[in-house]
Design a protein around this motif. Structure first.
Motif, PDB file in Angstrom:
ATOM      1  N   PHE A   4       0.837  -1.194   0.000  1.00 52.09           N
ATOM      2  CA  PHE A   4       0.000   0.000   0.000  1.00 52.09           C
ATOM      3  C   PHE A   4       0.868   1.238   0.000  1.00 52.09           C
ATOM      4  O   PHE A   4       2.053   1.164   0.261  1.00 52.09           O
ATOM      5  N   GLU A   5       0.251   2.368  -0.322  1.00 55.87           N
ATOM      6  CA  GLU A   5       0.956   3.640  -0.333  1.00 55.87           C
ATOM      7  C   GLU A   5       0.487   4.514   0.818  1.00 55.87           C
ATOM      8  O   GLU A   5      -0.676   4.485   1.191  1.00 55.87           O
ATOM      9  N   ILE A   6       1.427   5.284   1.339  1.00 60.02           N
ATOM     10  CA  ILE A   6       1.117   6.262   2.386  1.00 60.02           C
ATOM     11  C   ILE A   6       0.826   7.591   1.706  1.00 60.02           C
ATOM     12  O   ILE A   6       1.556   7.994   0.800  1.00 60.02           O
ATOM     13  N   LYS A   7      -0.223   8.263   2.147  1.00 65.10           N
ATOM     14  CA  LYS A   7      -0.517   9.611   1.661  1.00 65.10           C
ATOM     15  C   LYS A   7      -0.344  10.583   2.816  1.00 65.10           C
ATOM     16  O   LYS A   7      -0.744  10.296   3.938  1.00 65.10           O
ATOM     17  N   ASN A   8       0.251  11.713   2.523  1.00 63.04           N
ATOM     18  CA  ASN A   8       0.361  12.778   3.517  1.00 63.04           C
ATOM     19  C   ASN A   8      -0.782  13.743   3.252  1.00 63.04           C
ATOM     20  O   ASN A   8      -0.751  14.501   2.300  1.00 63.04           O
ATOM     21  N   ASN A   9      -1.816  13.685   4.081  1.00 56.24           N
ATOM     22  CA  ASN A   9      -2.973  14.562   3.934  1.00 56.24           C
ATOM     23  C   ASN A   9      -2.695  15.855   4.711  1.00 56.24           C
ATOM     24  O   ASN A   9      -2.929  15.930   5.915  1.00 56.24           O
ATOM     25  N   ASP A  10      -2.147  16.851   4.013  1.00 54.13           N
ATOM     26  CA  ASP A  10      -1.798  18.130   4.646  1.00 54.13           C
ATOM     27  C   ASP A  10      -3.005  18.817   5.265  1.00 54.13           C
ATOM     28  O   ASP A  10      -2.900  19.444   6.315  1.00 54.13           O
ATOM     29  N   GLN A  14      -2.513  14.455   8.646  1.00 51.58           N
ATOM     30  CA  GLN A  14      -2.367  13.046   9.009  1.00 51.58           C
ATOM     31  C   GLN A  14      -1.779  12.265   7.846  1.00 51.58           C
ATOM     32  O   GLN A  14      -1.943  12.628   6.688  1.00 51.58           O
ATOM     33  N   PHE A  15      -1.068  11.204   8.211  1.00 50.40           N
ATOM     34  CA  PHE A  15      -0.632  10.226   7.230  1.00 50.40           C
ATOM     35  C   PHE A  15      -1.748   9.193   7.167  1.00 50.40           C
ATOM     36  O   PHE A  15      -2.359   8.865   8.183  1.00 50.40           O
ATOM     37  N   HIS A  20      -7.816  -2.765   1.996  1.00 53.86           N
ATOM     38  CA  HIS A  20      -9.085  -3.528   2.036  1.00 53.86           C
ATOM     39  C   HIS A  20     -10.247  -2.626   2.476  1.00 53.86           C
ATOM     40  O   HIS A  20     -11.041  -3.005   3.347  1.00 53.86           O
ATOM     41  N   ASP A  21     -10.332  -1.440   1.933  1.00 53.56           N
ATOM     42  CA  ASP A  21     -11.382  -0.459   2.227  1.00 53.56           C
ATOM     43  C   ASP A  21     -11.371   0.050   3.671  1.00 53.56           C
ATOM     44  O   ASP A  21     -12.328   0.663   4.123  1.00 53.56           O
ATOM     45  N   ASP A  22     -10.313  -0.220   4.418  1.00 54.54           N
ATOM     46  CA  ASP A  22     -10.157   0.323   5.779  1.00 54.54           C
ATOM     47  C   ASP A  22      -9.097   1.420   5.749  1.00 54.54           C
ATOM     48  O   ASP A  22      -8.056   1.257   5.121  1.00 54.54           O
ATOM     49  N   LEU A  23      -9.370   2.498   6.476  1.00 49.74           N
ATOM     50  CA  LEU A  23      -8.440   3.618   6.529  1.00 49.74           C
ATOM     51  C   LEU A  23      -7.602   3.546   7.805  1.00 49.74           C
ATOM     52  O   LEU A  23      -8.139   3.408   8.903  1.00 49.74           O
ATOM     53  N   ILE A  24      -6.283   3.622   7.641  1.00 47.86           N
ATOM     54  CA  ILE A  24      -5.351   3.726   8.771  1.00 47.86           C
ATOM     55  C   ILE A  24      -4.885   5.168   8.795  1.00 47.86           C
ATOM     56  O   ILE A  24      -4.533   5.720   7.749  1.00 47.86           O
ATOM     57  N   THR A  25      -4.878   5.791   9.975  1.00 51.76           N
ATOM     58  CA  THR A  25      -4.434   7.187  10.049  1.00 51.76           C
ATOM     59  C   THR A  25      -3.487   7.405  11.229  1.00 51.76           C
ATOM     60  O   THR A  25      -3.580   6.727  12.247  1.00 51.76           O
ATOM     61  N   LEU A  26      -2.598   8.365  11.048  1.00 50.19           N
ATOM     62  CA  LEU A  26      -1.712   8.819  12.114  1.00 50.19           C
ATOM     63  C   LEU A  26      -1.664  10.341  12.029  1.00 50.19           C
ATOM     64  O   LEU A  26      -1.112  10.885  11.075  1.00 50.19           O
ATOM     65  N   ILE A  35       8.183  16.950  14.024  1.00 47.20           N
ATOM     66  CA  ILE A  35       6.844  16.451  13.731  1.00 47.20           C
ATOM     67  C   ILE A  35       6.397  15.588  14.912  1.00 47.20           C
ATOM     68  O   ILE A  35       7.094  14.669  15.318  1.00 47.20           O
ATOM     69  N   PHE A  36       5.277  15.955  15.500  1.00 43.44           N
ATOM     70  CA  PHE A  36       4.710  15.251  16.651  1.00 43.44           C
ATOM     71  C   PHE A  36       3.680  14.258  16.125  1.00 43.44           C
ATOM     72  O   PHE A  36       2.660  14.653  15.561  1.00 43.44           O
ATOM     73  N   LEU A  37       3.979  12.965  16.279  1.00 39.61           N
ATOM     74  CA  LEU A  37       3.093  11.907  15.803  1.00 39.61           C
ATOM     75  C   LEU A  37       2.175  11.519  16.958  1.00 39.61           C
ATOM     76  O   LEU A  37       2.626  10.977  17.955  1.00 39.61           O
ATOM     77  N   SER A  38       0.883  11.821  16.801  1.00 37.87           N
ATOM     78  CA  SER A  38      -0.008  11.694  17.954  1.00 37.87           C
ATOM     79  C   SER A  38      -1.067  10.613  17.821  1.00 37.87           C
ATOM     80  O   SER A  38      -0.840   9.487  18.232  1.00 37.87           O
ATOM     81  N   LYS A  39      -2.195  10.907  17.260  1.00 35.00           N
ATOM     82  CA  LYS A  39      -3.351  10.012  17.328  1.00 35.00           C
ATOM     83  C   LYS A  39      -3.331   8.981  16.195  1.00 35.00           C
ATOM     84  O   LYS A  39      -3.381   9.331  15.030  1.00 35.00           O
ATOM     85  N   PHE A  40      -3.276   7.707  16.578  1.00 33.03           N
ATOM     86  CA  PHE A  40      -3.180   6.601  15.620  1.00 33.03           C
ATOM     87  C   PHE A  40      -4.475   5.797  15.626  1.00 33.03           C
ATOM     88  O   PHE A  40      -5.011   5.480  16.685  1.00 33.03           O
ATOM     89  N   LYS A  41      -4.968   5.483  14.416  1.00 31.25           N
ATOM     90  CA  LYS A  41      -6.191   4.674  14.303  1.00 31.25           C
ATOM     91  C   LYS A  41      -5.981   3.570  13.275  1.00 31.25           C
ATOM     92  O   LYS A  41      -5.544   3.830  12.159  1.00 31.25           O
ATOM     93  N   ILE A  42      -6.301   2.343  13.697  1.00 35.61           N
ATOM     94  CA  ILE A  42      -6.230   1.176  12.808  1.00 35.61           C
ATOM     95  C   ILE A  42      -7.291   0.177  13.257  1.00 35.61           C
ATOM     96  O   ILE A  42      -7.572   0.057  14.453  1.00 35.61           O
ATOM     97  N   SER A  43      -7.889  -0.524  12.300  1.00 32.93           N
ATOM     98  CA  SER A  43      -8.883  -1.540  12.665  1.00 32.93           C
ATOM     99  C   SER A  43      -8.166  -2.742  13.270  1.00 32.93           C
ATOM    100  O   SER A  43      -7.005  -3.014  12.967  1.00 32.93           O
ATOM    101  N   ASP A  44      -8.866  -3.472  14.118  1.00 34.35           N
ATOM    102  CA  ASP A  44      -8.269  -4.633  14.785  1.00 34.35           C
ATOM    103  C   ASP A  44      -7.777  -5.683  13.798  1.00 34.35           C
ATOM    104  O   ASP A  44      -6.706  -6.245  13.970  1.00 34.35           O
ATOM    105  N   HIS A  45      -8.572  -5.948  12.741  1.00 37.08           N
ATOM    106  CA  HIS A  45      -8.159  -7.019  11.827  1.00 37.08           C
ATOM    107  C   HIS A  45      -6.926  -6.636  11.013  1.00 37.08           C
ATOM    108  O   HIS A  45      -6.119  -7.499  10.686  1.00 37.08           O
ATOM    109  N   LEU A  46      -6.737  -5.356  10.695  1.00 34.47           N
ATOM    110  CA  LEU A  46      -5.508  -4.944  10.001  1.00 34.47           C
ATOM    111  C   LEU A  46      -4.311  -5.002  10.952  1.00 34.47           C
ATOM    112  O   LEU A  46      -3.212  -5.381  10.551  1.00 34.47           O
ATOM    113  N   LYS A  47      -4.547  -4.668  12.211  1.00 32.05           N
ATOM    114  CA  LYS A  47      -3.484  -4.735  13.216  1.00 32.05           C
ATOM    115  C   LYS A  47      -3.018  -6.180  13.390  1.00 32.05           C
ATOM    116  O   LYS A  47      -1.825  -6.460  13.431  1.00 32.05           O
TER     117      LYS A  47
END
Length: 99
Positions: A4-10, A14-15, A20-26, A35-47
């Motif tokens: 997969f590719e990482i996108k930097n959403n200015d 968030q990165f 699989h139609d799930d969004l991972i964000t940081l 750069i302060f990397l703070s709130k991370f979100k990932i679905s359990d099955h991707l983790k």
């Protein structure tokens, strides 16, 4: 594991990656060449499939290539990843900071 590719959403500061139609964000904030990397979100099955490690690796590699910016991990997941990979990414940590 799917590549997969990482996108930097200015706009949202968030990165992100879609797998699989799930969004991972940081979420991040930038101050004084840090750069302060703070709130991370990932679905359990991707983790469970190991995507968290690959996501962080891609972000750290991207920031390393960008150069002249230091990482300040503020989320527990990023801190854990940094500890496990501290020798590879030690130059990304600000001077005097230890994790």
């Amino acid at each position: 594991m799917e590549d997969f590719e990482i996108k930097n959403n200015d706009f949202l500061r968030q990165f992100e990656a879609t797998i699989h139609d799930d969004l991972i964000t940081l979420e991040y904030s930038e101050q004084e060449r840090k750069i302060f990397l703070s709130k991370f979100k990932i679905s359990d099955h991707l983790k469970e499939q190991g995507y968290q490690e690959k996501f962080f690796t891609k972000i750290f590699d991207y920031l390393e290539e960008k150069g002249k910016i230091k990482i300040v991990p503020t989320s527990k997941e990023v801190k854990k990843f940094f500890r496990a990979n501290k020798f590879k990414y030690s130059d990304l940590l600000p001077v005097g900071m230890s994790i």
